[in-house]
Design a protein around this motif. Structure first.
Motif, PDB file in Angstrom:
ATOM      1  N   ALA A   1       0.859  -1.184   0.000  1.00  0.00           N
ATOM      2  CA  ALA A   1       0.000   0.000   0.000  1.00  0.00           C
ATOM      3  C   ALA A   1       0.895   1.234   0.000  1.00  0.00           C
ATOM      4  CB  ALA A   1      -0.898   0.005   1.230  1.00  0.00           C
ATOM      5  N   ARG A   2       0.421   2.297  -0.668  1.00  0.00           N
ATOM      6  CA  ARG A   2       1.199   3.541  -0.667  1.00  0.00           C
ATOM      7  C   ARG A   2       0.280   4.753  -0.729  1.00  0.00           C
ATOM      8  NH1 ARG A   2       6.633   3.597  -4.276  1.00  0.00           N
ATOM      9  NH2 ARG A   2       6.906   5.503  -3.041  1.00  0.00           N
ATOM     10  N   PHE A   3       0.852   5.868  -0.317  1.00  0.00           N
ATOM     11  CA  PHE A   3       0.175   7.153  -0.456  1.00  0.00           C
ATOM     12  C   PHE A   3       0.572   7.779  -1.785  1.00  0.00           C
ATOM     13  CE2 PHE A   3       0.312   6.675   4.157  1.00  0.00           C
ATOM     14  CZ  PHE A   3      -0.940   7.130   4.552  1.00  0.00           C
ATOM     15  N   ALA A   4      -0.365   8.489  -2.378  1.00  0.00           N
ATOM     16  CA  ALA A   4      -0.070   9.329  -3.548  1.00  0.00           C
ATOM     17  C   ALA A   4      -0.555  10.737  -3.250  1.00  0.00           C
ATOM     18  CB  ALA A   4      -0.751   8.787  -4.797  1.00  0.00           C
ATOM     19  N   SER A   5       0.147  11.715  -3.799  1.00  0.00           N
ATOM     20  CA  SER A   5      -0.221  13.120  -3.615  1.00  0.00           C
ATOM     21  C   SER A   5      -0.050  13.836  -4.941  1.00  0.00           C
ATOM     22  CB  SER A   5       0.674  13.769  -2.552  1.00  0.00           C
ATOM     23  OG  SER A   5       2.027  13.786  -3.009  1.00  0.00           O
ATOM     24  N   ARG A   6      -0.481  15.086  -4.990  1.00  0.00           N
ATOM     25  CA  ARG A   6      -0.183  15.894  -6.171  1.00  0.00           C
ATOM     26  C   ARG A   6       1.325  16.161  -6.208  1.00  0.00           C
ATOM     27  NH1 ARG A   6      -4.208  17.884  -8.984  1.00  0.00           N
ATOM     28  NH2 ARG A   6      -2.899  19.572  -9.775  1.00  0.00           N
ATOM     29  N   LYS A   7       1.851  16.351  -7.405  1.00  0.00           N
ATOM     30  CA  LYS A   7       3.302  16.461  -7.567  1.00  0.00           C
ATOM     31  C   LYS A   7       3.905  17.634  -6.805  1.00  0.00           C
ATOM     32  CE  LYS A   7       4.241  13.999 -11.869  1.00  0.00           C
ATOM     33  NZ  LYS A   7       4.779  14.093 -13.249  1.00  0.00           N
ATOM     34  N   ASP A   8       3.123  18.665  -6.557  1.00  0.00           N
ATOM     35  CA  ASP A   8       3.668  19.826  -5.844  1.00  0.00           C
ATOM     36  C   ASP A   8       3.628  19.651  -4.328  1.00  0.00           C
ATOM     37  OD1 ASP A   8       0.963  20.021  -5.408  1.00  0.00           O
ATOM     38  OD2 ASP A   8       0.720  22.019  -6.289  1.00  0.00           O
ATOM     39  N   ALA A   9       3.195  18.465  -3.865  1.00  0.00           N
ATOM     40  CA  ALA A   9       3.100  18.239  -2.424  1.00  0.00           C
ATOM     41  C   ALA A   9       3.658  16.878  -2.024  1.00  0.00           C
ATOM     42  CB  ALA A   9       1.647  18.359  -1.978  1.00  0.00           C
ATOM     43  N   VAL A  10       4.618  16.385  -2.795  1.00  0.00           N
ATOM     44  CA  VAL A  10       5.198  15.072  -2.507  1.00  0.00           C
ATOM     45  C   VAL A  10       6.000  15.115  -1.210  1.00  0.00           C
ATOM     46  CG1 VAL A  10       6.966  13.425  -3.266  1.00  0.00           C
ATOM     47  CG2 VAL A  10       5.250  14.257  -4.883  1.00  0.00           C
ATOM     48  N   MET A  11       5.839  14.087  -0.401  1.00  0.00           N
ATOM     49  CA  MET A  11       6.601  13.943   0.837  1.00  0.00           C
ATOM     50  C   MET A  11       7.484  12.710   0.718  1.00  0.00           C
ATOM     51  SD  MET A  11       3.614  14.768   3.663  1.00  0.00           S
ATOM     52  CE  MET A  11       4.738  14.656   5.040  1.00  0.00           C
ATOM     53  N   PRO A  12       8.792  12.833   0.942  1.00  0.00           N
ATOM     54  CA  PRO A  12       9.685  11.676   0.811  1.00  0.00           C
ATOM     55  C   PRO A  12       9.432  10.601   1.850  1.00  0.00           C
ATOM     56  CG  PRO A  12      10.874  13.565   1.692  1.00  0.00           C
ATOM     57  CD  PRO A  12       9.536  14.059   1.264  1.00  0.00           C
ATOM     58  N   GLU A  13       8.889  10.986   2.996  1.00  0.00           N
ATOM     59  CA  GLU A  13       8.583  10.029   4.058  1.00  0.00           C
ATOM     60  C   GLU A  13       7.245  10.397   4.672  1.00  0.00           C
ATOM     61  OE1 GLU A  13      10.556   8.276   8.216  1.00  0.00           O
ATOM     62  OE2 GLU A  13      11.313  10.135   7.309  1.00  0.00           O
ATOM     63  N   ILE A  14       6.480   9.373   5.012  1.00  0.00           N
ATOM     64  CA  ILE A  14       5.184   9.627   5.641  1.00  0.00           C
ATOM     65  C   ILE A  14       5.092   8.846   6.946  1.00  0.00           C
ATOM     66  CG2 ILE A  14       2.694   9.211   5.479  1.00  0.00           C
ATOM     67  CD1 ILE A  14       2.710  10.116   2.681  1.00  0.00           C
ATOM     68  N   ARG A  15       4.807   9.590   8.014  1.00  0.00           N
ATOM     69  CA  ARG A  15       4.550   9.003   9.320  1.00  0.00           C
ATOM     70  C   ARG A  15       3.194   9.501   9.812  1.00  0.00           C
ATOM     71  NH1 ARG A  15      10.279  10.008  12.552  1.00  0.00           N
ATOM     72  NH2 ARG A  15      11.646   8.874  11.099  1.00  0.00           N
ATOM     73  N   PRO A  16       2.604   8.795  10.762  1.00  0.00           N
ATOM     74  CA  PRO A  16       1.281   9.228  11.244  1.00  0.00           C
ATOM     75  C   PRO A  16       1.234  10.689  11.668  1.00  0.00           C
ATOM     76  CG  PRO A  16       1.741   7.034  12.053  1.00  0.00           C
ATOM     77  CD  PRO A  16       2.992   7.503  11.348  1.00  0.00           C
ATOM     78  N   GLU A  17       2.289  11.162  12.363  1.00  0.00           N
ATOM     79  CA  GLU A  17       2.249  12.556  12.840  1.00  0.00           C
ATOM     80  C   GLU A  17       2.321  13.569  11.700  1.00  0.00           C
ATOM     81  OE1 GLU A  17       6.524  10.966  13.655  1.00  0.00           O
ATOM     82  OE2 GLU A  17       4.446  10.214  13.660  1.00  0.00           O
ATOM     83  N   TYR A  18       2.867  13.140  10.544  1.00  0.00           N
ATOM     84  CA  TYR A  18       2.979  14.062   9.416  1.00  0.00           C
ATOM     85  C   TYR A  18       1.618  14.352   8.772  1.00  0.00           C
ATOM     86  CZ  TYR A  18       8.013  12.954   9.493  1.00  0.00           C
ATOM     87  OH  TYR A  18       9.319  12.778   9.853  1.00  0.00           O
ATOM     88  N   LEU A  19       0.646  13.463   8.992  1.00  0.00           N
ATOM     89  CA  LEU A  19      -0.650  13.617   8.321  1.00  0.00           C
ATOM     90  C   LEU A  19      -1.742  14.127   9.256  1.00  0.00           C
ATOM     91  CD1 LEU A  19      -0.873  10.575   5.883  1.00  0.00           C
ATOM     92  CD2 LEU A  19       0.285  12.773   5.633  1.00  0.00           C
ATOM     93  N   GLU A  20      -1.335  14.664  10.393  1.00  0.00           N
ATOM     94  CA  GLU A  20      -2.336  15.211  11.309  1.00  0.00           C
ATOM     95  C   GLU A  20      -3.122  16.329  10.628  1.00  0.00           C
ATOM     96  OE1 GLU A  20      -2.636  17.380  15.718  1.00  0.00           O
ATOM     97  OE2 GLU A  20      -0.703  16.591  14.984  1.00  0.00           O
ATOM     98  N   GLY A  21      -4.435  16.171  10.590  1.00  0.00           N
ATOM     99  CA  GLY A  21      -5.298  17.165   9.963  1.00  0.00           C
ATOM    100  C   GLY A  21      -5.324  17.128   8.451  1.00  0.00           C
ATOM    101  N   LYS A  22      -4.545  16.264   7.825  1.00  0.00           N
ATOM    102  CA  LYS A  22      -4.534  16.161   6.367  1.00  0.00           C
ATOM    103  C   LYS A  22      -5.717  15.336   5.876  1.00  0.00           C
ATOM    104  CE  LYS A  22      -0.547  18.272   5.606  1.00  0.00           C
ATOM    105  NZ  LYS A  22      -0.457  19.540   4.835  1.00  0.00           N
ATOM    106  N   LYS A  23      -6.233  15.698   4.715  1.00  0.00           N
ATOM    107  CA  LYS A  23      -7.350  14.967   4.110  1.00  0.00           C
ATOM    108  C   LYS A  23      -6.802  13.809   3.274  1.00  0.00           C
ATOM    109  CE  LYS A  23     -10.143  19.177   3.756  1.00  0.00           C
ATOM    110  NZ  LYS A  23     -10.824  20.121   2.820  1.00  0.00           N
ATOM    111  N   VAL A  24      -7.226  12.592   3.624  1.00  0.00           N
ATOM    112  CA  VAL A  24      -6.714  11.396   2.947  1.00  0.00           C
ATOM    113  C   VAL A  24      -7.877  10.616   2.361  1.00  0.00           C
ATOM    114  CG1 VAL A  24      -5.359   9.291   3.181  1.00  0.00           C
ATOM    115  CG2 VAL A  24      -4.801  11.299   4.597  1.00  0.00           C
ATOM    116  N   GLY A  25      -7.860  10.438   1.055  1.00  0.00           N
ATOM    117  CA  GLY A  25      -8.877   9.655   0.379  1.00  0.00           C
ATOM    118  C   GLY A  25      -8.546   8.173   0.436  1.00  0.00           C
ATOM    119  N   VAL A  26      -9.580   7.341   0.575  1.00  0.00           N
ATOM    120  CA  VAL A  26      -9.387   5.895   0.669  1.00  0.00           C
ATOM    121  C   VAL A  26     -10.688   5.217   0.246  1.00  0.00           C
ATOM    122  CG1 VAL A  26     -10.132   5.718   3.088  1.00  0.00           C
ATOM    123  CG2 VAL A  26      -8.468   4.079   2.175  1.00  0.00           C
TER     124      VAL A  26
END
Length: 311
Positions: free
Chosen positions: A168-193
């Motif tokens: 499984a992986r996360f995808a984002s728009r190219k102008d918002a790519v994150m090299p690493e993703i941890r739970p604390e990095y996505l606090e308040g972020k909208k995630v589609g699933v």
């Protein structure tokens, strides 16, 4: 795994690729929980035929074999033919080629295994839901059809070692790519699933501070990311890789962070199924899989079919 049909896709300098492969050979050993694998294979890629693209640079090629644990060559004298069963329409893993014959990653891998074992190989295509019954009734010897290993299927068939898995992986728009993703990095972020999927269950368990946006299907989820309605989407990395590299994405998006492979949520991997108790064939296939990987042929096949690595 969100019935993501496993994934149909992945020449460069062989020495470098071999090094990459060896370095990743323990990928399947990343932290996992006890298996709760889905009984179905991964979801299908969003295109009807594979796009075999030249590689501009070496990419990560997964390996599921430990070079320090070379299997002994089994007695192959009792094998004279292997009748493989595969699925009819799951590109790029299985599909009907231009000449009307079976084609795809699984088919080419099956033929490589037969060449290694030095036996005649046949490949018969059937609907996915009929494959286990066909194997049980001796209409074939082995199933190579992106079949996810699960406790339910283990009760009916035996499996070889995994030859790939669907991370499984996360995808984002190219102008918002994150090299690493941890739970604390996505606090308040909208995630589609996808609603009701193993991916949603994983996010609810591990990314508790993210704002989840469930969608009924892949198309709706991906459209939301293209339009900027969500910051990330999370799903089957193989079908996401095809979407990112295909025309439907409009070149909008890219992977963020690395793969997630916890078996409790995403399964034990994909293996070749044989009839219960057929250890002669199972051990022969395990030996041949290692040899095909060791010789670099697995790497060649992966790069031929997967232009964007899901790992």
């Amino acid at each position: 795994m969100a019935p993501s049909h496993q994934a149909k896709s992945f020449k460069s300098v062989r020495g470098l690729l071999a090094a990459l492969t060896a370095g990743l050979c323990l990928l399947s050993g990343l932290p996992t929980a006890n298996a709760q694998a889905p009984a179905k294979r991964p979801p299908a890629a969003p295109q009807a035929t594979p796009q075999v693209a030249p590689q501009a640079a070496p990419q990560a090629v997964p390996g599921f074999w430990d070079p320090r644990r070379r299997p002994e060559r089994p007695d192959l004298s009792r094998l004279t033919v292997i009748r493989f069963l595969t699925e009819t329409d799951y590109p790029p893993f299985n599909y009907t080629g231009a000449d009307g014959n079976p084609a795809g990653f699984n088919v080419d891998l099956a033929r490589s295994l037969c060449e290694e074992i030095k036996v005649t190989c046949t490949v018969q295509m059937r609907r996915f839901e009929t494959l286990v019954d066909a194997l049980s009734s001796n209409r074939g010897d082995a199933i190579i059809a992106s079949m996810a290993v699960s406790p339910q299927l283990r009760a009916r068939v035996d499996f070889t070692d995994p030859y790939y898995r669907v991370p499984a992986r996360f995808a984002s728009r190219k102008d918002a790519v994150m090299p690493e993703i941890r739970p604390e990095y996505l606090e308040g972020k909208k995630v589609g699933v996808i609603a009701g999927s193993a991916h949603e269950a994983y996010l609810k368990a591990m990314f508790t501070d993210a704002e989840l946006h469930p969608y009924p299907n892949d198309d709706a989820m991906r459209a939301a990311l293209r339009k900027g309605e969500v910051d990330f989407i999370f799903g089957d990395a193989i079908s996401l890789a095809f979407w990112i590299n295909g025309t439907d994405s409009g070149d909008c998006c890219a992977f963020s962070g690395g793969p997630f492979v916890e078996s409790r949520f995403f399964g034990e991997g994909v293996g070749i199924a044989v009839r219960k108790g057929n250890d002669v064939l199972r051990q022969a296939l395990n030996w041949a899989l290692f040899r095909v990987w060791e010789k670099g042929r697995y790497t060649d096949l992966w790069l031929r079919y997967f232009s964007v690595s899901p790992f």
